[in-house]
Design an enzyme around this catalytic site. Structure first.
Site, PDB file in Angstrom:
ATOM      1  N   THR A  45      -0.025  25.434 -35.271  1.00 40.33           N
ATOM      2  CA  THR A  45       0.424  25.623 -33.890  1.00 40.33           C
ATOM      3  C   THR A  45      -0.014  26.958 -33.317  1.00 40.33           C
ATOM      4  O   THR A  45      -0.279  27.089 -32.129  1.00 40.33           O
ATOM      5  CB  THR A  45       1.955  25.505 -33.831  1.00 40.33           C
ATOM      6  OG1 THR A  45       2.290  24.182 -34.207  1.00 40.33           O
ATOM      7  CG2 THR A  45       2.510  25.814 -32.471  1.00 40.33           C
ATOM      8  N   TYR A  59       2.065  19.290 -28.106  1.00 48.46           N
ATOM      9  CA  TYR A  59       0.783  19.983 -27.981  1.00 48.46           C
ATOM     10  C   TYR A  59      -0.109  19.525 -29.122  1.00 48.46           C
ATOM     11  O   TYR A  59       0.324  18.794 -30.011  1.00 48.46           O
ATOM     12  CB  TYR A  59       0.986  21.510 -28.081  1.00 48.46           C
ATOM     13  CG  TYR A  59       1.701  21.891 -29.351  1.00 48.46           C
ATOM     14  CD1 TYR A  59       3.097  22.009 -29.380  1.00 48.46           C
ATOM     15  CD2 TYR A  59       1.018  22.081 -30.551  1.00 48.46           C
ATOM     16  CE1 TYR A  59       3.761  22.301 -30.548  1.00 48.46           C
ATOM     17  CE2 TYR A  59       1.681  22.364 -31.728  1.00 48.46           C
ATOM     18  CZ  TYR A  59       3.049  22.471 -31.719  1.00 48.46           C
ATOM     19  OH  TYR A  59       3.712  22.742 -32.889  1.00 48.46           O
ATOM     20  N   THR A 125       3.077  25.762 -39.582  1.00 44.64           N
ATOM     21  CA  THR A 125       4.365  26.123 -40.204  1.00 44.64           C
ATOM     22  C   THR A 125       4.888  25.024 -41.132  1.00 44.64           C
ATOM     23  O   THR A 125       5.740  25.291 -41.969  1.00 44.64           O
ATOM     24  CB  THR A 125       5.422  26.377 -39.117  1.00 44.64           C
ATOM     25  OG1 THR A 125       5.548  25.209 -38.310  1.00 44.64           O
ATOM     26  CG2 THR A 125       5.048  27.572 -38.267  1.00 44.64           C
ATOM     27  N   ASP A 126       4.385  23.799 -41.003  1.00 42.31           N
ATOM     28  CA  ASP A 126       4.952  22.707 -41.810  1.00 42.31           C
ATOM     29  C   ASP A 126       4.849  22.958 -43.309  1.00 42.31           C
ATOM     30  O   ASP A 126       5.802  22.732 -44.028  1.00 42.31           O
ATOM     31  CB  ASP A 126       4.259  21.363 -41.477  1.00 42.31           C
ATOM     32  CG  ASP A 126       4.679  20.834 -40.121  1.00 42.31           C
ATOM     33  OD1 ASP A 126       4.316  19.698 -39.796  1.00 42.31           O
ATOM     34  OD2 ASP A 126       5.366  21.581 -39.388  1.00 42.31           O
ATOM     35  N   LYS A 198      10.911  26.540 -44.232  1.00 41.93           N
ATOM     36  CA  LYS A 198      11.106  26.135 -42.830  1.00 41.93           C
ATOM     37  C   LYS A 198      12.332  25.243 -42.765  1.00 41.93           C
ATOM     38  O   LYS A 198      12.374  24.176 -43.359  1.00 41.93           O
ATOM     39  CB  LYS A 198       9.885  25.390 -42.317  1.00 41.93           C
ATOM     40  CG  LYS A 198       9.979  24.963 -40.846  1.00 41.93           C
ATOM     41  CD  LYS A 198       8.688  24.300 -40.394  1.00 41.93           C
ATOM     42  CE  LYS A 198       8.736  23.884 -38.925  1.00 41.93           C
ATOM     43  NZ  LYS A 198       7.463  23.250 -38.485  1.00 41.93           N
ATOM     44  N   GLU A 318      24.367  18.664 -64.587  1.00 46.81           N
ATOM     45  CA  GLU A 318      24.503  17.244 -64.197  1.00 46.81           C
ATOM     46  C   GLU A 318      23.868  16.299 -65.210  1.00 46.81           C
ATOM     47  O   GLU A 318      24.217  15.132 -65.302  1.00 46.81           O
ATOM     48  CB  GLU A 318      23.818  17.042 -62.828  1.00 46.81           C
ATOM     49  CG  GLU A 318      24.619  17.574 -61.659  1.00 46.81           C
ATOM     50  CD  GLU A 318      25.846  16.728 -61.368  1.00 46.81           C
ATOM     51  OE1 GLU A 318      26.758  17.240 -60.687  1.00 46.81           O
ATOM     52  OE2 GLU A 318      25.897  15.575 -61.852  1.00 46.81           O
TER      53      GLU A 318
HETATM   54  N1  DGL Z   1       1.471  20.196 -37.304  1.00 48.57           N
HETATM   55  C1  DGL Z   1       2.263  21.358 -37.628  1.00 48.57           C
HETATM   56  C2  DGL Z   1       1.500  22.270 -38.596  1.00 48.57           C
HETATM   57  O1  DGL Z   1       0.294  22.448 -38.407  1.00 48.57           O
HETATM   58  C3  DGL Z   1       2.614  22.138 -36.407  1.00 48.57           C
HETATM   59  C4  DGL Z   1       3.746  23.059 -36.689  1.00 48.57           C
HETATM   60  C5  DGL Z   1       3.353  24.518 -36.574  1.00 48.57           C
HETATM   61  O2  DGL Z   1       2.231  24.935 -36.975  1.00 48.57           O
HETATM   62  O3  DGL Z   1       4.239  25.247 -36.130  1.00 48.57           O
HETATM   63  O4  DGL Z   1       2.129  22.784 -39.514  1.00 48.57           O
END
Ligand code: DGL
Length: 361
Positions: A45, A59, A125-126, A198, A318
């Site tokens: 992103t 986006y 971020t993923d 995240k 467990e």
């Molecule tokens: N498709 C997600 C990624 O590239 C977008 C999320 C992001 O980068 O914040 O990880």
């Protein structure tokens, strides 16, 4: 008096010349005083673009090239000598083990260069938390490596990418950031690449570490409050230069009414380890236990993690891990446990050694 004046004149001339030389050299000294930071871009992103400024969540990721990213934050030039490299241009959900190894090899080369003081990796971020942990495990350096992303594309109102990138470059160029392992900078916070995850998929304060951030970066300055205790980077027994491929480890997410065949799919497609993202403290349904014991008997490692975001999975709590020869992931969430298993299995498949590794890293 005359004698004194005759000595004073050449000295005054020398002092004037020295001051003039120093003043002339000042910009050059100031220039060389800035750290050299390389920004390695992978997409996400932070390189995204939306149709309008009102699009903060709708986006296309991975559109803006690294040089345009750098040009969009001219303030970077005030704090570092920056240059960019485009490693990939992908959304991070599309990262693979092969891309992790490729990225790690390039970063290992860069940090060996005495002219490079620090590296920033821009990333979606993923799966940012997986890449940051991977680099933390395999790059032998004390130089700062800072992974950064953004939750909004640069085209959106109140986009977070520009300040995140600026802050990441500040940290990457900071001597105080050395020897702290791979770091993640998001939303003014400096996190350990090992701990960060995240937790929110739509807000700028998306990243958390259950043991807390290591510090803050505010207005170009870093403030440190904690140090990592788990082994990382220069002290790691894993070295990207001795890794050609990562082992395949797959995650199976636990819930009620599970189908034990889900584990067979992981096993038959080549997984060397299965991460059980268990309920609670890594619990295993009674109708799944036999399946996992069977797969263990076939040489596949069973690693108990938890779908619960915080806490840690206790060995022999467990489940009788000693008896079943299973491993617990300690405080690592399933996606982090997958990374550590993928790296550790390049070195050993001994259960005791693997459990030691999960406690140490
Ligand atoms: N498709 C997600 C990624 O590239 C977008 C999320 C992001 O980068 O914040 O990880």
């Amino acid at each position: 008096m005359h004698a004194a004046r005759s000595i004073a004149q050449p000295f005054a001339l020398f002092s004037a010349l020295l001051c003039a030389t120093l003043l002339a050299a000042t910009p050059a000294l100031a220039q060389t005083a800035k750290p050299n930071v390389v920004i390695v871009a992978t997409g996400g992103t932070i390189a995204g673009a939306g149709a309008s400024s009102a699009n903060s969540a709708t986006y296309q990721a991975a559109k803006v090239p690294v040089d345009q990213l750098i040009a969009s934050v001219p303030e970077l030039a005030n704090i570092a000598n920056v240059r960019g490299e485009q490693a990939f241009q992908i959304a991070s959900e599309s990262f693979t083990n092969e891309k992790l190894v490729q990225l790690g090899r390039r970063i290992a080369q860069l940090v060996k260069d005495p002219a490079v003081d620090g590296v920033v990796v821009t990333h979606g971020t993923d799966t940012l938390e997986e890449t940051s942990y991977f680099l933390n495990l395999v790059i032998h350096t004390d130089k700062p490596i800072v992974v950064v992303g953004s939750m909004r594309p640069g085209t959106a109102m109140s986009a977070d990418g520009a300040l995140n990138l600026y802050d990441a470059a500040v940290v990457a160029g900071s001597k105080e950031a050395r020897s702290k392992g791979v770091l993640v900078v998001m939303n003014d916070e400096i996190h350990s690449g090992r701990d960060v995850t995240k937790r929110i998929n739509i807000k700028t304060n998306a990243f958390f570490s259950q043991w807390g951030p290591l510090g803050l970066v505010v207005e170009g300055k870093t403030y440190w409050f904690r140090l990592p205790v788990k082994t990382h980077t220069a002290q790691s027994e894993f070295d990207i230069e001795r890794i050609t491929a990562l082992a395949d480890a797959q995650i199976v997410y636990a819930s009620g009414n599970m189908n034990p065949a889900m584990y067979d799919t992981a096993a038959t497609t080549g997984a060397k380890a299965i991460i059980h993202a268990g309920t609670g403290n890594g619990s295993v349904a009674d109708y799944v236990v036999e399946k996992l014991k069977t797969l263990r008997a076939r040489g596949i490692h069973i690693i108990r993690s938890a779908r619960v975001p915080d806490g840690l999975v206790l060995r022999n709590s467990e489940q009788p891990d000693d008896k079943y020869d299973w491993i617990v992931a300690h405080d690592l969430n399933p996606q982090k446990a997958r990374i550590l298993a993928a790296v550790a299995l390049t070195k050993t498949s001994d259960s005791r050694e693997l459990q030691r590794i999960f406690w140490q890293y």
